[in-house]
Design a protein around this motif. Structure first.
Motif, PDB file in Angstrom:
ATOM      1  N   LYS A 122       0.833  -1.209   0.000  1.00  0.00           N
ATOM      2  CA  LYS A 122       0.000   0.000   0.000  1.00  0.00           C
ATOM      3  C   LYS A 122       0.870   1.261   0.000  1.00  0.00           C
ATOM      4  CE  LYS A 122      -3.974   1.789   2.534  1.00  0.00           C
ATOM      5  NZ  LYS A 122      -4.842   1.584   3.696  1.00  0.00           N
ATOM      6  N   GLN A 172       2.712   7.216  -6.618  1.00  0.00           N
ATOM      7  CA  GLN A 172       1.747   8.226  -7.054  1.00  0.00           C
ATOM      8  C   GLN A 172       2.030   9.616  -6.476  1.00  0.00           C
ATOM      9  OE1 GLN A 172      -1.958   6.514  -5.819  1.00  0.00           O
ATOM     10  NE2 GLN A 172      -1.951   4.975  -7.445  1.00  0.00           N
ATOM     11  N   LYS A 208       1.386   4.297  -2.910  1.00  0.00           N
ATOM     12  CA  LYS A 208       1.220   5.724  -2.621  1.00  0.00           C
ATOM     13  C   LYS A 208       2.480   6.511  -2.969  1.00  0.00           C
ATOM     14  CE  LYS A 208      -2.246   5.347   1.009  1.00  0.00           C
ATOM     15  NZ  LYS A 208      -2.563   5.614   2.423  1.00  0.00           N
ATOM     16  N   LEU A 255       4.133  11.119   3.512  1.00  0.00           N
ATOM     17  CA  LEU A 255       3.658   9.736   3.600  1.00  0.00           C
ATOM     18  C   LEU A 255       4.461   8.938   4.622  1.00  0.00           C
ATOM     19  CD1 LEU A 255       3.115   8.892  -0.166  1.00  0.00           C
ATOM     20  CD2 LEU A 255       1.352   9.012   1.586  1.00  0.00           C
TER      21      LEU A 255
END
Length: 78
Positions: free
Chosen positions: A43, A50, A47, A60
């Motif tokens: 996951k 992107q 992220k 993040l």
């Protein structure tokens, strides 16, 4: 509204490395603070791919490590 009002994420505070089996090691100022495996790692990698820029990647990584730094850590004797 700015998420990083104090510009703490401008530097390269967080670094990460990925192993062959998609285990992610996250370092904060050169010290390992988190290890992600399995679905959590997948996951996060999605992220990161992107993310718009390096500051977004830093955000993040900061979020996934949680609130581990509160200012009351001991530096050790010496």
């Amino acid at each position: 509204m700015s998420i990083d009002k104090r510009n703490r994420l401008d530097g390269d505070l967080f670094r990460y490395s990925v192993t062959k089996n998609n285990t992610i090691f996250i370092d904060y100022e050169g010290k390992q603070v988190k290890v992600l495996k399995g679905k959590q790692a997948e996951k996060l990698l999605t992220k990161i791919d992107q993310a718009a820029d390096e500051k977004a990647v830093q955000l993040l990584l900061a979020k996934v490590t949680g609130n581990f730094k509160r200012g009351n850590e001991r530096n050790g004797k010496g």
